[in-house]
Scaffold this active site. Structure first.
Site, PDB file in Angstrom:
ATOM      1  CE  LYS A  23       9.192   6.514  -7.292  1.00 22.14           C
ATOM      2  NZ  LYS A  23       8.471   5.251  -6.977  1.00 22.14           N
ATOM      3  N   GLY A  28      19.075   2.500  -5.512  1.00 23.07           N
ATOM      4  CA  GLY A  28      18.417   1.453  -6.286  1.00 23.07           C
ATOM      5  C   GLY A  28      19.302   0.916  -7.388  1.00 23.07           C
ATOM      6  CB  SER A  29      18.403  -0.891 -10.442  1.00 22.45           C
ATOM      7  OG  SER A  29      17.555   0.017 -11.142  1.00 22.45           O
ATOM      8  N   GLY A  36      17.635   2.364 -13.036  1.00 19.96           N
ATOM      9  CA  GLY A  36      16.760   3.399 -12.496  1.00 19.96           C
ATOM     10  C   GLY A  36      17.510   4.682 -12.192  1.00 19.96           C
ATOM     11  N   GLY A  37      18.662   4.568 -11.547  1.00 23.07           N
ATOM     12  CA  GLY A  37      19.436   5.746 -11.192  1.00 23.07           C
ATOM     13  C   GLY A  37      19.942   6.500 -12.403  1.00 23.07           C
ATOM     14  CD  GLU A  75      23.876   2.532  -2.982  1.00 23.46           C
ATOM     15  OE1 GLU A  75      23.984   1.644  -3.864  1.00 23.46           O
ATOM     16  OE2 GLU A  75      23.234   2.397  -1.935  1.00 23.46           O
ATOM     17  CB  CYS A  94      24.100  -1.436  -2.154  1.00 24.46           C
ATOM     18  SG  CYS A  94      24.139  -0.538  -0.599  1.00 24.46           S
ATOM     19  CD  GLU A 138      24.335  -4.939  -7.468  1.00 24.03           C
ATOM     20  OE1 GLU A 138      24.195  -4.933  -6.234  1.00 24.03           O
ATOM     21  OE2 GLU A 138      24.000  -3.993  -8.208  1.00 24.03           O
TER      22      GLU A 138
END
Length: 452
Positions: free
Chosen positions: A151, A208-209, A212-213, A232, A269, A348
């Protein structure tokens, strides 16, 4: 060009093709699979300036950065090709039979690794090449023998299409089934949700965030047949500054740390978003603030990231003291004492911002480290004499990579690298998303007993 979200029918079609390709792709030799990876690398390079220009236009990143990232991307592809060219990569174990063993005969046992099946990979916003269509998740899955449905990230759709076309050309030139790789677009949650919940998808790769994860992880574990999610999700990457090391060359240390905080507009990150030092060394923070005030804010990857950064530093200003002098948003340094630090301070902020935590002594430093969440990296700046075993052990319980007298914003692609860490830095602290060991996320062990 407009890139529309894939329909449910289009996603199902891509996954069906991946399922059909899997029995063929998983059986090709390691030599042929390595040749396929090398063909991907050649096709990416054949895109030439068009790829560089597209990535620069969509990401606001400079040409030198994108050119370097292309080299990193093709370099890690070659690393996986080399890795699977050596048979030892499958970690095979043979325990010979002992038919005369008493009181029971021992069977012949042979352990090896096999690929999981079709996997879905989600592209990252901050690396349009190295953590995107032909990034480490895709390449490690392909190296393992797993077809990939990718994606593309909506921040750089054209770049994704270009690299996707390069992979598809390599699939065709190597005579592989077309379903080995597919690229779809999707800015809606529906696209990602359907991918994760599809019964033929056997694993997920995500960068990603946290939000989202975690959402993808929750969907995956609630499936009738749960699957692994290798997400991650970011980190504040604590940097410990010890007194003797600060005293050696405080100006150089401040300049180096400021450069790390602002590298790539802080959109890594591994950005050092947390500094821990003793109160007796608090004057060092004035040097660091001065260095940060010299550096420009820079251009963010997307308007959404810029907006989130502005909100993040504004929120920090409510809970901690700002030491940098420029009006926010800008590269920023905040300070708070460990005794009063709350969760809002430790969240973060994706961008060139860091928070310094002041402690009384090593005992309070250890207590504070124990209280923080899992991280991708931890760093200690100190002389050999002042770095205690207790400090090292405390950080090792929290991080995937521990650095000494360096800066975390640089992740080498190698067999020894660990780009992972305890939750919530990742959803599986036993794995890495960078380096050749990433291949084992997409494989499982099997044992053959008394094989013929």
């Amino acid at each position: 060009m407009n890139y529309t979200d894939a329909s449910i029918a289009e996603i199902d079609s891509a996954i069906a093709a991946a399922k059909a390709a899997f029995p063929i792709y998983r059986r090709i030799s390691d030599v042929n699979r390595a040749a396929f990876l090398e063909a991907i690398s050649r096709e990416i390079m054949a895109l030439g300036d068009e790829l560089i220009q597209s990535a620069c236009a969509e990401s606001n990143l400079p040409e030198a950065r994108i050119t370097g990232e292309r080299g990193r991307t093709t370099g890690q592809i070659q690393a996986f090709a080399d890795f699977i060219s050596n048979p030892v990569w499958k970690k095979e174990i043979h325990d010979p039979a002992q038919p005369d063993r008493a009181p029971l005969a021992k069977p012949d046992l042979f352990q090896t690794q096999i690929p999981l099946g079709p996997v879905a990979v989600f592209g990252a916003s901050n690396f349009p090449l190295a953590f995107s269509v032909a990034g480490g998740d895709t390449i490690s899955a392909l190296a393992a023998g797993c077809p990939v449905v990718f994606k593309a990230h909506p921040a750089h759709p054209k770049t994704g299409e270009l690299v996707g076309s390069a992979i598809s050309k390599a699939v065709a030139s190597c005579g592989l089934p077309a379903g080995v790789f597919a690229l779809i677009h999707g800015s809606s949650n529906e696209v990602g949700s359907h991918l994760v919940q599809h019964p033929e998808i056997q694993a997920i790769g995500f960068t990603g965030s946290y939000r989202g994860g975690k959402a993808l992880y929750d969907l995956a574990v609630r499936r009738p047949h749960p699957i692994p999610v290798y997400a991650e999700m970011g980190s504040v990457n604590p940097v410990i500054l010890l007194s003797n090391k600060i005293a050696e060359n405080p100006a150089a240390l401040a300049a180096g740390l400021a450069g790390s905080v602002c590298l790539g507009v802080g959109q890594f990150c591994t950005n050092p978003g947390l500094i821990i030092l003793q109160k007796q060394d608090a004057s060092f923070l004035d040097l660091l603030a001065t260095e940060l005030d010299k550096l420009p804010l820079g251009t963010f990857l997307t308007p959404g990231i810029a907006s989130a950064y502005a909100s993040g530093v504004a929120n920090l200003a409510k809970h901690a003291k700002q030491l940098t002098s420029r009006e926010l948003p800008s590269p920023a340094l905040f300070v708070a004492e460990a005794a009063t630090a709350n969760h809002a301070i430790l969240e973060e902020v994706f961008g060139p911002c860091t928070v310094a935590i002041l402690v009384e002594d090593e005992a309070e430093m250890l207590t504070f480290i124990e209280s923080i969440d899992g991280q991708l990296t931890g760093t200690i700046h100190g002389t050999k004499a002042e770095i205690s075993e207790e400090l090292v052990d405390a950080l090792l319980q929290k991080v995937g990579r521990l650095l000494f007298n360096g800066f975390p914003t640089g992740v080498e692609v190698s067999g020894a690298m660990v780009h992972g860490g305890p939750y919530p830095a990742t959803t599986d602290s036993r794995s890495t998303s960078v380096g050749t060991q990433a291949i084992y996320r997409f494989m499982r062990m099997v044992c053959l007993q008394n094989r013929l």
